[in-house]
Scaffold this active site. Structure first.
Site, PDB file in Angstrom:
ATOM      1  N   LYS A  47       0.984  -1.739  -0.025  1.00 16.10           N
ATOM      2  CA  LYS A  47       0.270   0.352  -0.013  1.00 16.10           C
ATOM      3  C   LYS A  47       1.154   1.140  -0.182  1.00 16.10           C
ATOM      4  CE  LYS A  47      -3.095  -2.504   3.353  1.00 16.10           C
ATOM      5  NZ  LYS A  47      -3.449  -1.969   4.298  1.00 16.10           N
ATOM      6  N   GLU A 103       7.814   2.579  -6.001  1.00 16.72           N
ATOM      7  CA  GLU A 103       8.046   1.892  -5.565  1.00 16.72           C
ATOM      8  C   GLU A 103       7.796   3.438  -3.960  1.00 16.72           C
ATOM      9  OE1 GLU A 103       6.951  -0.346  -2.955  1.00 16.72           O
ATOM     10  OE2 GLU A 103       8.596  -1.275  -2.561  1.00 16.72           O
ATOM     11  N   ASP A 107      14.345  -0.333   1.160  1.00 15.12           N
ATOM     12  CA  ASP A 107      14.951  -0.716   2.361  1.00 15.12           C
ATOM     13  C   ASP A 107      16.819  -1.724   2.768  1.00 15.12           C
ATOM     14  OD1 ASP A 107      15.900  -0.955   5.060  1.00 15.12           O
ATOM     15  OD2 ASP A 107      13.786  -1.810   6.120  1.00 15.12           O
ATOM     16  N   ASP A 163       3.995   3.568   6.287  1.00 11.96           N
ATOM     17  CA  ASP A 163       3.214   3.363   7.889  1.00 11.96           C
ATOM     18  C   ASP A 163       3.785   3.272   9.066  1.00 11.96           C
ATOM     19  OD1 ASP A 163       3.608   0.641   6.564  1.00 11.96           O
ATOM     20  OD2 ASP A 163       2.380   0.403   8.324  1.00 11.96           O
TER      21      ASP A 163
HETATM   22  P1  IMP Z   1      12.265  -4.032   1.406  1.00  8.63           P
HETATM   23  O1  IMP Z   1      12.101  -5.050   1.138  1.00  8.63           O
HETATM   24  O2  IMP Z   1      13.547  -4.022   3.048  1.00  8.63           O
HETATM   25  O3  IMP Z   1      13.487  -2.776   0.678  1.00  8.63           O
HETATM   26  O4  IMP Z   1      10.890  -3.538   1.826  1.00  8.63           O
HETATM   27  C1  IMP Z   1      10.259  -2.774   1.356  1.00  8.63           C
HETATM   28  C2  IMP Z   1       9.127  -2.491   2.102  1.00  8.63           C
HETATM   29  O5  IMP Z   1       8.869  -2.555   3.227  1.00  8.63           O
HETATM   30  C3  IMP Z   1       8.983  -1.061   1.711  1.00  8.63           C
HETATM   31  O6  IMP Z   1       7.856  -0.868   0.672  1.00  8.63           O
HETATM   32  C4  IMP Z   1       7.816  -0.383   3.250  1.00  8.63           C
HETATM   33  O7  IMP Z   1       6.572  -0.194   2.482  1.00  8.63           O
HETATM   34  C5  IMP Z   1       8.380  -0.999   4.120  1.00  8.63           C
HETATM   35  N1  IMP Z   1       9.387  -0.340   4.892  1.00  8.63           N
HETATM   36  C6  IMP Z   1      10.671  -0.007   4.817  1.00  8.63           C
HETATM   37  N2  IMP Z   1      11.084   0.909   5.323  1.00  8.63           N
HETATM   38  C7  IMP Z   1      10.323   1.764   5.988  1.00  8.63           C
HETATM   39  C8  IMP Z   1      10.132   2.599   6.688  1.00  8.63           C
HETATM   40  O8  IMP Z   1      11.107   2.697   7.434  1.00  8.63           O
HETATM   41  N3  IMP Z   1       9.115   2.698   7.166  1.00  8.63           N
HETATM   42  C9  IMP Z   1       7.611   2.145   6.759  1.00  8.63           C
HETATM   43  N4  IMP Z   1       7.793   1.373   5.393  1.00  8.63           N
HETATM   44  C10 IMP Z   1       9.431   0.606   5.224  1.00  8.63           C
HETATM   45 MG    MG Z   2       4.312  -1.399   3.317  1.00 12.42          MG
END
Ligand code: IMP
Ligand code: MG
Length: 183
Positions: A47, A103, A107, A163
């Protein structure tokens, strides 16, 4: 400012300005007849990216389609689980289309890494990623981005779609929560 927010990282104005720039730059890149002929499709990763993509789409001036998919790698905590589950697929066929994934934030990069594998297997004409934010995280998966909105520090942030436990997505800016807001 919302009482649970400790500090603002990107203001409403900064975000608006940068999303306008991204929209203009993408419109210029995809303005060629070949690209437009095959069709440009913005894919939103729900979302978190919904707010960003709806603003980005309105900052673009070329014909485009929009579609949505839902994946999750986070529970209700603030660290990545590393396990990506697909909850909703696209409703359109992206074969032969020029796909731009919008996106919210990269992270660990694990979500996009997996999503890119899945979408590439459907043979789009091209597949690009445009995150609003890319965190400075050690060991982040190497994701080749077409453009990045902002590079950001490795803090847990909320607002503008992002969120914490499903809250704060409607803040018009991006900020860091006060520690007591996690309780
Ligand atoms: P990744 O797979 O670790 O790159 O993270 C992907 C998803 O985690 C992102 O699309 C966000 O929805 C969520 N996310 C990562 N970091 C944060 C943050 O600091 N706040 C809120 N959601 C996050
Ligand atoms: Mg998310």
């Amino acid at each position: 400012m919302h009482p649970d927010i400790e500090r603002i990282v990107f203001s409403q104005n900064q975000i608006h300005q940068r999303v306008s720039e991204l929209g203009a730059a993408l419109s210029a890149e995809y303005a060629t007849p070949e690209l437009r002929g095959a069709g440009v499709e913005l894919v939103c990763v729900l979302k978190g990216a919904a707010t960003f993509m709806s603003d980005l789409a309105r900052a673009m001036t070329i014909p485009l389609e929009m579609d949505y998919m839902a994946v999750s790698s986070y529970g209700t905590g603030t660290t990545s689980s590393g396990v990506v589950t697909f909850q909703k697929d696209l409703s359109s066929d992206i074969t032969g289309k020029h796909v731009i994934i919008a996106e919210d934030v990269i992270d660990t990069g694990l979500t996009l890494q997996r999503l890119l594998q899945v979408l590439a297997a459907r043979n789009p004409a091209s597949l690009e990623v445009v995150p609003l934010l890319r965190k400075d995280v050690p060991g982040q998966a190497d994701i080749d981005c077409k453009m990045v909105g902002f590079e950001c520090p490795n803090d847990f942030i909320v607002g503008y779609g992002l969120d914490y436990a499903e809250r704060y997505r409607n803040l018009p800016y991006i900020g860091v929560l006060k520690p007591e807001a996690y309780q």
